[in-house]
Design a protein around this motif. Structure first.
Motif, PDB file in Angstrom:
ATOM      1  N   ILE A 288       7.985   4.604   5.903  1.00  0.00           N
ATOM      2  CA  ILE A 288       8.495   4.000   4.665  1.00  0.00           C
ATOM      3  C   ILE A 288       8.193   4.882   3.440  1.00  0.00           C
ATOM      4  N   THR A 289       7.053   5.560   3.439  1.00  0.00           N
ATOM      5  CA  THR A 289       6.745   6.405   2.277  1.00  0.00           C
ATOM      6  C   THR A 289       7.828   7.458   2.100  1.00  0.00           C
ATOM      7  N   GLY A 290       8.301   7.977   3.224  1.00  0.00           N
ATOM      8  CA  GLY A 290       9.367   8.974   3.161  1.00  0.00           C
ATOM      9  C   GLY A 290      10.670   8.385   2.653  1.00  0.00           C
TER      10      GLY A 290
ATOM     11  N   THR B 218      -2.240   9.047  -3.517  1.00  0.00           N
ATOM     12  CA  THR B 218      -2.639   8.872  -2.122  1.00  0.00           C
ATOM     13  C   THR B 218      -2.111   7.545  -1.590  1.00  0.00           C
ATOM     14  N   VAL B 219      -1.894   7.492  -0.291  1.00  0.00           N
ATOM     15  CA  VAL B 219      -1.312   6.306   0.347  1.00  0.00           C
ATOM     16  C   VAL B 219      -1.596   6.295   1.851  1.00  0.00           C
ATOM     17  N   GLY B 220      -1.650   5.104   2.405  1.00  0.00           N
ATOM     18  CA  GLY B 220      -1.659   4.970   3.859  1.00  0.00           C
ATOM     19  C   GLY B 220      -2.869   4.285   4.430  1.00  0.00           C
ATOM     20  N   GLU B 221      -3.997   4.409   3.761  1.00  0.00           N
ATOM     21  CA  GLU B 221      -5.246   3.816   4.229  1.00  0.00           C
ATOM     22  C   GLU B 221      -6.226   3.904   3.057  1.00  0.00           C
ATOM     23  N   PRO B 222      -7.345   3.191   3.165  1.00  0.00           N
ATOM     24  CA  PRO B 222      -8.306   3.284   2.062  1.00  0.00           C
ATOM     25  C   PRO B 222      -8.800   4.725   1.923  1.00  0.00           C
ATOM     26  N   ILE B 223      -8.969   5.179   0.697  1.00  0.00           N
ATOM     27  CA  ILE B 223      -9.542   6.514   0.503  1.00  0.00           C
ATOM     28  C   ILE B 223     -11.025   6.345   0.192  1.00  0.00           C
TER      29      ILE B 223
ATOM     30  N   MET C 103      -3.421   8.447  -8.303  1.00  0.00           N
ATOM     31  CA  MET C 103      -2.815   7.142  -8.114  1.00  0.00           C
ATOM     32  C   MET C 103      -3.029   6.729  -6.655  1.00  0.00           C
ATOM     33  N   ASP C 104      -3.958   5.814  -6.435  1.00  0.00           N
ATOM     34  CA  ASP C 104      -4.194   5.277  -5.091  1.00  0.00           C
ATOM     35  C   ASP C 104      -3.259   4.085  -4.933  1.00  0.00           C
ATOM     36  N   THR C 105      -2.239   4.250  -4.097  1.00  0.00           N
ATOM     37  CA  THR C 105      -1.167   3.246  -4.027  1.00  0.00           C
ATOM     38  C   THR C 105      -1.257   2.436  -2.744  1.00  0.00           C
ATOM     39  N   TRP C 106      -1.513   1.153  -2.876  1.00  0.00           N
ATOM     40  CA  TRP C 106      -1.498   0.264  -1.699  1.00  0.00           C
ATOM     41  C   TRP C 106      -0.134  -0.398  -1.588  1.00  0.00           C
ATOM     42  N   TRP C 107       0.448  -0.297  -0.426  1.00  0.00           N
ATOM     43  CA  TRP C 107       1.703  -0.998  -0.134  1.00  0.00           C
ATOM     44  C   TRP C 107       1.977  -0.910   1.346  1.00  0.00           C
ATOM     45  N   GLN C 108       3.120  -1.360   1.806  1.00  0.00           N
ATOM     46  CA  GLN C 108       3.409  -1.453   3.238  1.00  0.00           C
ATOM     47  C   GLN C 108       4.896  -1.234   3.514  1.00  0.00           C
ATOM     48  N   THR C 109       5.212  -1.006   4.779  1.00  0.00           N
ATOM     49  CA  THR C 109       6.612  -0.917   5.191  1.00  0.00           C
ATOM     50  C   THR C 109       7.359  -2.167   4.691  1.00  0.00           C
ATOM     51  N   GLU C 110       6.703  -3.309   4.815  1.00  0.00           N
ATOM     52  CA  GLU C 110       7.315  -4.577   4.441  1.00  0.00           C
ATOM     53  C   GLU C 110       7.553  -4.691   2.940  1.00  0.00           C
TER      54      GLU C 110
ATOM     55  N   GLY D  66      -2.029  -8.944   5.775  1.00  0.00           N
ATOM     56  CA  GLY D  66      -2.687  -8.440   6.991  1.00  0.00           C
ATOM     57  C   GLY D  66      -3.830  -7.500   6.693  1.00  0.00           C
ATOM     58  N   ASP D  67      -4.239  -7.439   5.430  1.00  0.00           N
ATOM     59  CA  ASP D  67      -5.379  -6.614   5.027  1.00  0.00           C
ATOM     60  C   ASP D  67      -6.480  -7.502   4.473  1.00  0.00           C
ATOM     61  N   MET D  68      -7.717  -7.022   4.594  1.00  0.00           N
ATOM     62  CA  MET D  68      -8.826  -7.676   3.904  1.00  0.00           C
ATOM     63  C   MET D  68      -9.087  -6.896   2.619  1.00  0.00           C
TER      64      MET D  68
ATOM     65  N   GLY E 190      -9.216  -2.740   4.801  1.00  0.00           N
ATOM     66  CA  GLY E 190      -8.635  -2.414   6.109  1.00  0.00           C
ATOM     67  C   GLY E 190      -7.923  -3.614   6.697  1.00  0.00           C
ATOM     68  N   ARG E 191      -7.297  -3.426   7.837  1.00  0.00           N
ATOM     69  CA  ARG E 191      -6.490  -4.468   8.462  1.00  0.00           C
ATOM     70  C   ARG E 191      -7.353  -5.627   8.957  1.00  0.00           C
ATOM     71  N   SER E 192      -6.798  -6.804   8.885  1.00  0.00           N
ATOM     72  CA  SER E 192      -7.490  -7.981   9.406  1.00  0.00           C
ATOM     73  C   SER E 192      -6.994  -8.314  10.802  1.00  0.00           C
TER      74      SER E 192
ATOM     75  N   LEU F 103      -3.949  -0.687  14.341  1.00  0.00           N
ATOM     76  CA  LEU F 103      -4.776   0.483  14.069  1.00  0.00           C
ATOM     77  C   LEU F 103      -4.102   1.341  13.011  1.00  0.00           C
ATOM     78  N   LYS F 104      -4.912   2.092  12.296  1.00  0.00           N
ATOM     79  CA  LYS F 104      -4.403   3.058  11.338  1.00  0.00           C
ATOM     80  C   LYS F 104      -4.930   4.416  11.753  1.00  0.00           C
ATOM     81  N   ILE F 105      -4.126   5.166  12.480  1.00  0.00           N
ATOM     82  CA  ILE F 105      -4.547   6.478  12.968  1.00  0.00           C
ATOM     83  C   ILE F 105      -3.897   7.522  12.070  1.00  0.00           C
TER      84      ILE F 105
ATOM     85  N   HIS G 170      -1.083   6.336  10.195  1.00  0.00           N
ATOM     86  CA  HIS G 170       0.049   5.791  10.952  1.00  0.00           C
ATOM     87  C   HIS G 170      -0.338   4.460  11.569  1.00  0.00           C
ATOM     88  N   ARG G 171       0.606   3.543  11.496  1.00  0.00           N
ATOM     89  CA  ARG G 171       0.335   2.191  11.961  1.00  0.00           C
ATOM     90  C   ARG G 171       0.717   2.075  13.434  1.00  0.00           C
ATOM     91  N   ILE G 172      -0.190   1.578  14.238  1.00  0.00           N
ATOM     92  CA  ILE G 172       0.130   1.411  15.656  1.00  0.00           C
ATOM     93  C   ILE G 172      -0.611   0.188  16.181  1.00  0.00           C
TER      94      ILE G 172
HETATM   95  C1  WT7 Z   1      -0.918  -0.581   5.742  1.00  0.00           C
HETATM   96  C2  WT7 Z   1       0.573  -0.473   5.678  1.00  0.00           C
HETATM   97  C3  WT7 Z   1       3.058   2.056   2.620  1.00  0.00           C
HETATM   98  C4  WT7 Z   1       2.877   3.388   2.912  1.00  0.00           C
HETATM   99  C5  WT7 Z   1       2.336   3.841   4.192  1.00  0.00           C
HETATM  100  C6  WT7 Z   1       1.762   2.850   5.126  1.00  0.00           C
HETATM  101  C7  WT7 Z   1      -2.744   0.458   4.707  1.00  0.00           C
HETATM  102  C8  WT7 Z   1      -1.579   1.625   2.824  1.00  0.00           C
HETATM  103  C9  WT7 Z   1      -3.200   1.890   1.408  1.00  0.00           C
HETATM  104  C10 WT7 Z   1      -4.087   2.174   0.330  1.00  0.00           C
HETATM  105  C11 WT7 Z   1      -5.757   1.065   1.526  1.00  0.00           C
HETATM  106  C12 WT7 Z   1      -3.699   1.198   2.521  1.00  0.00           C
HETATM  107  C13 WT7 Z   1      -2.928  -1.039   4.681  1.00  0.00           C
HETATM  108  C14 WT7 Z   1      -1.509  -1.571   4.774  1.00  0.00           C
HETATM  109  N1  WT7 Z   1      -2.662   1.057   3.387  1.00  0.00           N
HETATM  110  N2  WT7 Z   1      -1.895   2.142   1.633  1.00  0.00           N
HETATM  111  N3  WT7 Z   1      -3.704   2.848  -0.756  1.00  0.00           N
HETATM  112  N4  WT7 Z   1      -5.359   1.730   0.438  1.00  0.00           N
HETATM  113  N5  WT7 Z   1      -4.982   0.782   2.576  1.00  0.00           N
HETATM  114  O1  WT7 Z   1       2.673   1.844   5.450  1.00  0.00           O
HETATM  115  O2  WT7 Z   1       2.546   1.858   7.925  1.00  0.00           O
HETATM  116  O3  WT7 Z   1       3.393  -0.151   6.684  1.00  0.00           O
HETATM  117  O4  WT7 Z   1       0.977   0.465   6.639  1.00  0.00           O
HETATM  118  O5  WT7 Z   1      -1.504   0.663   5.387  1.00  0.00           O
HETATM  119  O6  WT7 Z   1      -3.680  -1.411   5.797  1.00  0.00           O
HETATM  120  O7  WT7 Z   1      -1.425  -2.875   5.263  1.00  0.00           O
HETATM  121  P1  WT7 Z   1       2.469   0.994   6.721  1.00  0.00           P
END
Ligand code: WT7
Length: 633
Positions: free
Chosen positions: A312-314, A387-392, A412-419, A500-502, A515-517, A521-523, A526-528
């Protein structure tokens, strides 16, 4: 909560923006903008004025059928019109839209006008293949101009695209193609990766044996890799042949604001990957507004987001956001450390990149090589980092801030999701920053931290991260699964979106994502889903049953730890371990990184037969397993 995610220390440092940063910014006062966003319908309606509409909306938000929200009701528009066509009658006509660079140093530039012509040719070609409005086209492609052209060609004619990340392999690929009943697939002869060429066509050929709905396979000659084509079957055609002779003009299909735009599959905690459905109008408004404000996009910018277009970031922030703002987007095909760990900084220097957006895992990886590499190059053109994708973790944040941002460039630490489609919790450049916190909900978005019942938890206490008001770029449903859409996201905690995050909130209202509740997994960002990995293990002849948990990893955040019950007579020795790794690679791809395998005689389960991963996690870390009253044996 899963206890294996990286622990964020109680970080107290605050970093204020520089005077230059604030002076330059579109939004000079973060808190004021957040205030303005409280009247969220009005706020988003104002932002929608930045998009061209063929017909204006009657109503900003329709909440009559929750959680199936509608935005910009009856508005008519088209994404490609907004991302490409409208710029060719402006001063941006000959501006570079896409700057493609790869690890070999090849580059290709496409101006807005050139992009316009290429998109039109491909749009006409897709029509000739019989692709109609609302039908799905899939891409299994590297980061290359043809991928972007194909996406924009789809959105031009109202076809729905569904990109399969080129790092996924046969099993995952087949699942996504068949779920969406794809008729046309666009793939390539290969992709460059660390001096080698990965033959995508070969993977695609194997997948196609199991994808009966696909009628045409279009093949991009990208690496000039020798590949086998079976053109005689009438099914396969080279991309350049397909578009040859097509007119460079094509009308945009007028799309309803709520017409589907794309599908993108992502992993959940149970079952198969979910097809996230995004629609046209609100997505454009949400993505362009957030990119403009958070990365403070200016006319002289060179913007680079390192994410793969397969995620989704792409979609939102390599292609659509930048093009909707008429900026230049750098598209890079390659790894961060090839040919050496200075590869990215060399590109920043060479092209004068001003905005740079990447993932914590990449920062942690490059950090291991020290400050030597960033210091070789002059990277002073950088003005904003993301930065994006997981906690930094604060340590990585500080390294990024000092060595890449030279202590003058905000992160800019950006939290968001595919959804969510767009940034949800993130600062603006004028914000005070705390390393490891994504700060506050973006203007126009409302979020909170609550308990299981939906009551806000006291400040500083962990709870579920929820979004409390609809937002324009929100997904509208799961592909052909409205029930799951309601159950997974909206029904657990009534009235709000459960992410789905705490998270926890501090006394200043800053959010700290923990992190995820769930069992996702976040490898390496990448979400898996654990269940996907478990069924992939389960399909190997030596395995009776598998249970998978995440194991903390200093660079990747998490890797896979699998507990395996093996069939009689099998030993977990080198040969089988290699075979299992190869099997997972074939089924899921290199994203599924295996850290450890362990042979077990049984797995802890509840009476209803669910694997209790919590117990496995505790046992793995040598911790107390806690309450086991629901354990069957
Ligand atoms: C999950 C979503 C949206 C772009 C890429 C990931 C984690 C994403 C952060 C952040 C902490 C983050 C969460 C979220 N996540 N950005 N800045 N700080 N956690 O998209 O594959 O849909 O994953 O990525 O756990 O729920 P995604």
């Amino acid at each position: 909560m899963k206890s294996n995610t990286i622990v964020l220390l109680d970080e107290k440092r605050v970093f204020k923006p520089s005077v230059e940063t604030v002076e330059r910014a579109h939004v000079k006062n973060w808190e004021n903008e957040i205030e303005k966003g409280k009247d969220f319908e009005k706020y988003w309606e104002e932002k929608a004025e930045d998009i061209d509409w063929f017909q204006k909306w009657d109503k900003v938000l329709d909440e009559s059928n929750k959680p199936f929200y509608k935005w910009f009701v009856n508005g008519k528009t088209n994404l490609t019109h907004n991302a490409v066509d409208r710029w060719i009658n402006t001063e941006k006509r000959n501006k570079v839209a896409i700057l493609y660079v790869n690890e070999r140093g090849d580059e290709k530039k496409l101006t807005y006008y050139e992009l316009y012509r290429e998109v039109n040719k491909m749009a006409n070609a897709l029509k000739n293949l019989g692709v109609k409005k609302g039908e799905t086209v899939s891409m299994y492609l590297p980061m290359c101009p043809e991928l972007i052209i194909s996406l924009l060609a789809c959105t031009k004619i109202g076809a729905v695209h569904s990109v399969v990340y080129s790092g996924l392999s046969v099993g995952a690929f087949v699942e996504r193609m068949n779920n969406a009943k794809v008729k046309v697939l666009i793939t390539a002869d290969g992709t460059y990766r660390r001096g080698k060429i990965i033959d995508l066509k070969k993977i695609s050929d194997e997948a196609m044996l199991q994808c009966p709905t696909v009628e045409t396979v279009v093949v991009v000659k990208h690496t000039q890799n020798e590949i086998k084509m079976s053109e005689l079957s009438g099914k396969e055609i080279f991309y350049d042949r397909l578009v040859e002779g097509e007119p460079a003009e094509c009308e945009c299909e007028p799309m309803d604001a709520e017409d589907p735009l794309f599908l993108l599959y992502t992993s959940g905690s149970t079952g198969k990957p979910k097809g996230i459905v995004h629609t046209t109008g609100g997505y454009m408004v949400g993505v362009s507004t957030t990119l403009k404000n958070i990365f403070d996009i200016q006319p002289d910018d060179l913007y680079w987001c390192t994410a793969d277009i397969g995620w989704i970031t792409g979609h939102s922030y390599v292609i659509y956001g930048p093009l909707l703002l008429g900026t230049t987007t750098l598209v890079y095909e390659g790894a961060p450390d090839y040919p050496d760990p200075g590869a990215w900084w060399k590109i920043v220097e060479k092209y004068g990149v001003t905005k740079f957006y990447t993932a914590p895992t990449a920062i942690r990886h490059l950090m291991r090589f020290g400050d030597r590499y960033p210091n070789i190059y002059n990277i002073s053109s950088l003005r904003i980092l993301g930065t994006v994708g997981e906690p930094i973790n604060p340590e990585a944040w500080i390294w990024y801030y000092k060595n890449i941002g030279k202590e003058k460039t905000p992160i800019m630490d950006t939290w968001w999701q595919t959804e969510t489609g767009m940034h949800m919790i993130a600062p603006l450049p004028s914000a005070d920053l705390k390393p490891g916190s994504a700060t506050k909900p973006v203007p126009g978005v409302s979020a909170d931290v609550v308990d299981e019942k939906g009551n806000p938890v006291p400040l500083g206490t962990g709870g579920h991260l929820v979004i409390t008001k609809p937002w324009p770029a929100m997904f509208r449903t799961l592909y052909e699964d409205e029930e799951k859409y309601k159950n997974v996201y909206w029904n657990d905690i009534p009235g709000v979106y459960k992410a789905g995050d705490m998270a926890r909130k501090d006394k200043d209202g800053y959010f700290w994502i923990q992190g995820r509740s769930d069992d996702v997994l976040k490898i390496a960002g990448h979400r898996i889903g654990t269940s996907e990995v478990e069924s992939a293990f389960g399909s190997h002849p030596a395995v009776v049953e598998a249970a998978v948990i995440g194991k903390a990893d200093p660079v990747k955040g998490e890797v896979i730890k699998a507990f395996l019950i093996l069939k009689e007579g099998y030993q977990l020795k080198t040969k089988l371990i290699e075979e299992l790794k190869e099997h997972i690679r074939y089924e899921l791809g290199p994203v599924a990184v295996i850290g450890e395998l362990e042979k077990v005689d049984s797995l802890p389960k509840t009476r209803s037969g669910k694997i209790m991963r919590r117990i496995l996690r505790a046992r793995d870390k040598g911790e107390d397993v806690g309450d086991t009253s629901t354990l069957e044996e």
